[in-house]
Design a protein around this motif. Structure first.
Motif, PDB file in Angstrom:
ATOM      1  N   VAL A  36       0.846  -1.199   0.000  1.00 39.65           N
ATOM      2  CA  VAL A  36       0.000   0.000   0.000  1.00 39.65           C
ATOM      3  C   VAL A  36       0.880   1.247   0.000  1.00 39.65           C
ATOM      4  CG1 VAL A  36      -1.688   1.327   1.319  1.00 39.65           C
ATOM      5  CG2 VAL A  36      -1.944  -1.146   1.111  1.00 39.65           C
ATOM      6  N   GLU A  37       1.911   1.257   0.843  1.00 41.66           N
ATOM      7  CA  GLU A  37       2.819   2.403   0.903  1.00 41.66           C
ATOM      8  C   GLU A  37       3.538   2.596  -0.431  1.00 41.66           C
ATOM      9  OE1 GLU A  37       5.499   2.002   4.159  1.00 41.66           O
ATOM     10  OE2 GLU A  37       3.934   1.838   5.673  1.00 41.66           O
ATOM     11  N   ALA A  38       4.003   1.484  -1.034  1.00 39.55           N
ATOM     12  CA  ALA A  38       4.735   1.574  -2.297  1.00 39.55           C
ATOM     13  C   ALA A  38       3.843   2.126  -3.401  1.00 39.55           C
ATOM     14  CB  ALA A  38       5.281   0.200  -2.687  1.00 39.55           C
ATOM     15  N   LEU A  39       2.609   1.663  -3.470  1.00 40.70           N
ATOM     16  CA  LEU A  39       1.695   2.134  -4.511  1.00 40.70           C
ATOM     17  C   LEU A  39       1.355   3.607  -4.315  1.00 40.70           C
ATOM     18  CD1 LEU A  39      -0.717  -0.926  -4.853  1.00 40.70           C
ATOM     19  CD2 LEU A  39       0.990  -0.159  -6.507  1.00 40.70           C
ATOM     20  N   ARG A  40       1.153   4.021  -3.084  1.00 43.35           N
ATOM     21  CA  ARG A  40       0.875   5.432  -2.829  1.00 43.35           C
ATOM     22  C   ARG A  40       2.077   6.296  -3.194  1.00 43.35           C
ATOM     23  NH1 ARG A  40      -2.309   4.440   2.951  1.00 43.35           N
ATOM     24  NH2 ARG A  40      -4.364   3.964   2.009  1.00 43.35           N
ATOM     25  N   ASP A  41       3.280   5.815  -2.897  1.00 49.55           N
ATOM     26  CA  ASP A  41       4.485   6.555  -3.285  1.00 49.55           C
ATOM     27  C   ASP A  41       4.590   6.692  -4.797  1.00 49.55           C
ATOM     28  OD1 ASP A  41       5.237   6.847  -0.649  1.00 49.55           O
ATOM     29  OD2 ASP A  41       6.694   5.197  -0.670  1.00 49.55           O
ATOM     30  N   LEU A  42       4.022   5.723  -5.528  1.00 47.42           N
ATOM     31  CA  LEU A  42       4.050   5.745  -6.995  1.00 47.42           C
ATOM     32  C   LEU A  42       2.889   6.541  -7.585  1.00 47.42           C
ATOM     33  CD1 LEU A  42       5.096   2.026  -7.588  1.00 47.42           C
ATOM     34  CD2 LEU A  42       6.460   4.046  -8.174  1.00 47.42           C
ATOM     35  N   GLY A  43       2.073   7.121  -6.730  1.00 48.10           N
ATOM     36  CA  GLY A  43       1.018   8.004  -7.196  1.00 48.10           C
ATOM     37  C   GLY A  43      -0.367   7.389  -7.287  1.00 48.10           C
ATOM     38  N   TYR A  44      -0.535   6.163  -6.813  1.00 50.05           N
ATOM     39  CA  TYR A  44      -1.847   5.516  -6.868  1.00 50.05           C
ATOM     40  C   TYR A  44      -2.663   5.845  -5.617  1.00 50.05           C
ATOM     41  CZ  TYR A  44       0.011   2.887 -10.792  1.00 50.05           C
ATOM     42  OH  TYR A  44       0.550   2.557 -12.013  1.00 50.05           O
ATOM     43  N   VAL A  45      -3.973   5.975  -5.805  1.00 49.54           N
ATOM     44  CA  VAL A  45      -4.882   6.195  -4.680  1.00 49.54           C
ATOM     45  C   VAL A  45      -5.401   4.828  -4.237  1.00 49.54           C
ATOM     46  CG1 VAL A  45      -7.013   7.290  -3.910  1.00 49.54           C
ATOM     47  CG2 VAL A  45      -5.536   8.455  -5.573  1.00 49.54           C
ATOM     48  N   VAL A  46      -5.048   4.424  -3.044  1.00 47.54           N
ATOM     49  CA  VAL A  46      -5.321   3.062  -2.581  1.00 47.54           C
ATOM     50  C   VAL A  46      -6.077   3.091  -1.258  1.00 47.54           C
ATOM     51  CG1 VAL A  46      -4.312   0.828  -1.971  1.00 47.54           C
ATOM     52  CG2 VAL A  46      -3.169   2.291  -3.659  1.00 47.54           C
ATOM     53  N   GLU A  47      -7.123   2.308  -1.184  1.00 50.80           N
ATOM     54  CA  GLU A  47      -7.817   2.049   0.069  1.00 50.80           C
ATOM     55  C   GLU A  47      -7.566   0.594   0.443  1.00 50.80           C
ATOM     56  OE1 GLU A  47     -11.916   2.953  -0.540  1.00 50.80           O
ATOM     57  OE2 GLU A  47     -11.597   5.124  -0.620  1.00 50.80           O
ATOM     58  N   ALA A  48      -7.166   0.362   1.674  1.00 51.80           N
ATOM     59  CA  ALA A  48      -6.797  -0.988   2.094  1.00 51.80           C
ATOM     60  C   ALA A  48      -7.666  -1.453   3.256  1.00 51.80           C
ATOM     61  CB  ALA A  48      -5.334  -1.029   2.506  1.00 51.80           C
ATOM     62  N   GLU A  49      -7.983  -2.733   3.228  1.00 49.92           N
ATOM     63  CA  GLU A  49      -8.729  -3.351   4.322  1.00 49.92           C
ATOM     64  C   GLU A  49      -7.984  -4.596   4.781  1.00 49.92           C
ATOM     65  OE1 GLU A  49     -13.070  -5.453   5.214  1.00 49.92           O
ATOM     66  OE2 GLU A  49     -12.835  -4.121   3.483  1.00 49.92           O
ATOM     67  N   ALA A  50      -7.454  -4.532   5.988  1.00 47.27           N
ATOM     68  CA  ALA A  50      -6.753  -5.683   6.544  1.00 47.27           C
ATOM     69  C   ALA A  50      -7.761  -6.785   6.857  1.00 47.27           C
ATOM     70  CB  ALA A  50      -6.012  -5.279   7.810  1.00 47.27           C
ATOM     71  N   PRO A  51      -7.327  -8.037   6.826  1.00 45.86           N
ATOM     72  CA  PRO A  51      -8.260  -9.140   7.101  1.00 45.86           C
ATOM     73  C   PRO A  51      -8.779  -9.101   8.531  1.00 45.86           C
ATOM     74  CG  PRO A  51      -5.995  -9.935   6.951  1.00 45.86           C
ATOM     75  CD  PRO A  51      -5.977  -8.514   6.496  1.00 45.86           C
ATOM     76  N   ALA A  52     -10.018  -9.528   8.692  1.00 50.23           N
ATOM     77  CA  ALA A  52     -10.645  -9.523  10.016  1.00 50.23           C
ATOM     78  C   ALA A  52     -10.064 -10.606  10.919  1.00 50.23           C
ATOM     79  CB  ALA A  52     -12.149  -9.711   9.876  1.00 50.23           C
ATOM     80  N   LYS A  53      -9.546 -11.676  10.295  1.00 53.44           N
ATOM     81  CA  LYS A  53      -8.962 -12.753  11.089  1.00 53.44           C
ATOM     82  C   LYS A  53      -7.855 -13.421  10.297  1.00 53.44           C
ATOM     83  CE  LYS A  53     -12.593 -16.003   9.642  1.00 53.44           C
ATOM     84  NZ  LYS A  53     -13.649 -16.931  10.120  1.00 53.44           N
ATOM     85  N   ALA A  54      -7.069 -14.219  10.980  1.00 52.15           N
ATOM     86  CA  ALA A  54      -5.944 -14.903  10.351  1.00 52.15           C
ATOM     87  C   ALA A  54      -6.436 -15.837   9.249  1.00 52.15           C
ATOM     88  CB  ALA A  54      -5.170 -15.704  11.397  1.00 52.15           C
ATOM     89  N   GLY A  55      -5.597 -16.021   8.232  1.00 51.05           N
ATOM     90  CA  GLY A  55      -5.942 -16.923   7.143  1.00 51.05           C
ATOM     91  C   GLY A  55      -6.760 -16.293   6.047  1.00 51.05           C
ATOM     92  N   GLN A  56      -6.907 -14.950   6.087  1.00 51.96           N
ATOM     93  CA  GLN A  56      -7.632 -14.241   5.033  1.00 51.96           C
ATOM     94  C   GLN A  56      -6.699 -13.231   4.363  1.00 51.96           C
ATOM     95  OE1 GLN A  56     -11.002 -12.515   7.090  1.00 51.96           O
ATOM     96  NE2 GLN A  56     -12.245 -14.343   6.794  1.00 51.96           N
ATOM     97  N   ALA A  57      -7.015 -12.922   3.097  1.00 55.49           N
ATOM     98  CA  ALA A  57      -6.191 -11.986   2.340  1.00 55.49           C
ATOM     99  C   ALA A  57      -6.600 -10.547   2.616  1.00 55.49           C
ATOM    100  CB  ALA A  57      -6.312 -12.278   0.851  1.00 55.49           C
ATOM    101  N   TRP A  58      -5.674  -9.630   2.362  1.00 56.12           N
ATOM    102  CA  TRP A  58      -5.984  -8.214   2.393  1.00 56.12           C
ATOM    103  C   TRP A  58      -6.786  -7.856   1.148  1.00 56.12           C
ATOM    104  CZ3 TRP A  58      -3.210  -3.897   5.085  1.00 56.12           C
ATOM    105  CH2 TRP A  58      -2.547  -4.342   6.231  1.00 56.12           C
ATOM    106  N   SER A  59      -7.642  -6.836   1.260  1.00 53.54           N
ATOM    107  CA  SER A  59      -8.392  -6.316   0.119  1.00 53.54           C
ATOM    108  C   SER A  59      -7.930  -4.893  -0.160  1.00 53.54           C
ATOM    109  CB  SER A  59      -9.898  -6.323   0.402  1.00 53.54           C
ATOM    110  OG  SER A  59     -10.360  -7.645   0.588  1.00 53.54           O
ATOM    111  N   LEU A  60      -7.480  -4.654  -1.394  1.00 52.92           N
ATOM    112  CA  LEU A  60      -7.026  -3.327  -1.797  1.00 52.92           C
ATOM    113  C   LEU A  60      -7.896  -2.823  -2.934  1.00 52.92           C
ATOM    114  CD1 LEU A  60      -4.533  -4.227  -0.143  1.00 52.92           C
ATOM    115  CD2 LEU A  60      -3.094  -3.223  -1.923  1.00 52.92           C
ATOM    116  N   ASP A  61      -8.362  -1.593  -2.817  1.00 53.19           N
ATOM    117  CA  ASP A  61      -9.076  -0.918  -3.894  1.00 53.19           C
ATOM    118  C   ASP A  61      -8.190   0.204  -4.416  1.00 53.19           C
ATOM    119  OD1 ASP A  61     -11.313  -2.509  -3.675  1.00 53.19           O
ATOM    120  OD2 ASP A  61     -12.433  -1.088  -2.431  1.00 53.19           O
ATOM    121  N   VAL A  62      -7.912   0.169  -5.709  1.00 52.59           N
ATOM    122  CA  VAL A  62      -7.182   1.251  -6.370  1.00 52.59           C
ATOM    123  C   VAL A  62      -8.214   2.109  -7.087  1.00 52.59           C
ATOM    124  CG1 VAL A  62      -5.454   1.830  -8.113  1.00 52.59           C
ATOM    125  CG2 VAL A  62      -5.116  -0.158  -6.633  1.00 52.59           C
ATOM    126  N   LEU A  63      -8.282   3.388  -6.725  1.00 54.64           N
ATOM    127  CA  LEU A  63      -9.311   4.287  -7.251  1.00 54.64           C
ATOM    128  C   LEU A  63      -8.760   5.104  -8.409  1.00 54.64           C
ATOM    129  CD1 LEU A  63     -10.827   5.551  -3.882  1.00 54.64           C
ATOM    130  CD2 LEU A  63     -11.427   3.539  -5.207  1.00 54.64           C
TER     131      LEU A  63
END
Length: 260
Positions: A228-255
Motif C-alpha cells: 500500500v505504501e509503495a503504490l501510494r508513493d508511486l502516485g496511486y490512490v489506494v484504500e486498504a482493508e486488513a483481514p478480520a482474522k488470520a488466514g484471510q487476504a488483504w483487500s485493496l481498492d485502487v481508485l
C-alpha cells in the motif's frame, strides 16, 4: 513478491520457434496436470469441430482457433510474455522494460491459464484457446482440475514474500491462498472513483500500469501494508482493508478518476 495475473483471451501467433517442451516449463509439479489438459484439448480439437466449438464456447468466427489447438504439440513456441496480448499486457509493456525490470518480471510474474495452470512470462508456449471456464468432456471443469496440483505447488512458489493477486474470478478459482500465505496476500480491485464500479477496460489497463510501475521502480514490498505504501508513493490512490482474522487476504481498492 509474486504477482498473479490472468491470461489474455486474445493471443499473438505462435511464430516459428521450436515446438513446445512441456517438461521445460516452470512449476514442474504441474506437469502431469498440464499433460492431461493438453492431451484432451488436442484430441477434442482434432475431432468434431462443432463439438469442439461448443465445448470451448467459441463463436463461428473463431472456428480457426480449433485448428490452432489441434496443432499445439507441433506449433512454434514463444515466451508467454510475447504470446499474451490485450489491454493488461499492452499496459504492462514487458518488451519495453529495462533490463533490470525484465529480470524482476521473470522472477515475479505468474500467468494463470486453463491449459497450463500457471506459467512464468519466460516459459515458451504456443498460442492456444482454452479458458479456465471450459469443461472438457473427460476432465470436467478446469478450475476444479487445477485446484489439487496448485494447492501443493503454489505455496512453495509463493515463498515467504508478498503475493499480489490481480486475477479475475475464474482464474482465482484455481488456487486460493490459505493460512499463512493468505495473510501476506493482497487481492486488488480497480474502481472508477466517482461511481465505485469496476469497468473492465480500465480495470485491466490500470493493473498493467501498476505492475509496470512496481517493476520499473524496483519496489520490493515485504507484505500488503508495505505494498500500500509503495503504490501510494508511486502516485496511486489506494484504500486498504486488513483481514478480520488470520488466514484471510488483504483487500485493496485502487481508485481511478479517469477511464482510459
Amino acid at each position: 513478491m509474486l504477482v498473479l495475473l490472468p491470461p489474455s483471451e486474445g493471443k499473438a501467433p505462435s511464430g516459428r520457434g521450436a515446438p513446445l517442451k512441456p517438461e521445460a516449463l516452470s512449476l514442474p509439479g504441474l506437469t502431469a496436470a498440464r499433460e492431461a489438459v493438453l492431451t484432451e484439448l488436442v484430441e477434442l480439437c482434432t475431432g468434431d469441430e462443432d463439438k469442439a466449438r461448443e465445448v470451448l464456447g467459441l463463436s463461428e468466427g473463431l472456428r480457426g482457433e480449433i485448428a490452432k489447438n489441434a496443432g499445439l504439440r507441433t506449433a512454434g513456441a514463444r515466451p508467454a510474455g510475447e504470446i499474451y496480448t490485450g489491454v493488461l499486457y499492452d499496459a504492462l509493456g514487458l518488451a519495453s522494460l529495462d533490463t533490470s525490470a525484465k529480470r524482476r518480471a521473470a522472477r515475479s510474474l505468474l500467468v494463470f491459464s486453463g491449459l497450463w495452470g500457471a506459467v512464468r512470462v519466460t516459459d515458451r508456449i504456443p498460442s492456444y484457446r482454452c479458458s479456465m471456464g471450459v469443461k472438457l468432456p473427460g476432465l470436467g471443469a478446469l478450475g476444479a482440475h487445477w485446484r489439487t496440483p496448485m494447492a501443493s505447488v503454489l505455496p512453495e512458489v509463493a515463498g515467504d514474500g508478498l503475493v499480489l493477486d490481480l486475477r479475475s474470478a475464474a482464474y482465482a478459482a484455481a488456487w486460493k491462498p490459505k493460512g499463512e500465505v493468505a495473510g501476506r496476500t493482497a487481492s486488488v480491485r480497480v474502481l472508477h472513483a466517482p461511481t465505485r464500479k469496476v469497468v473492465s477496460h480500465f480495470n485491466k489497463a490500470t493493473k498493467g500500469r501498476m505492475v509496470r510501475s512496481l517493476l520499473t521502480a524496483g519496489a520490493a514490498p515485504k507484505g500488503p501494508a508495505e505494498l500500500v505504501e509503495a503504490l501510494r508513493d508511486l502516485g496511486y490512490v489506494v484504500e486498504a482493508e486488513a483481514p478480520a482474522k488470520a488466514g484471510q487476504a488483504w483487500s485493496l481498492d485502487v481508485l481511478v478518476t479517469e477511464v482510459h
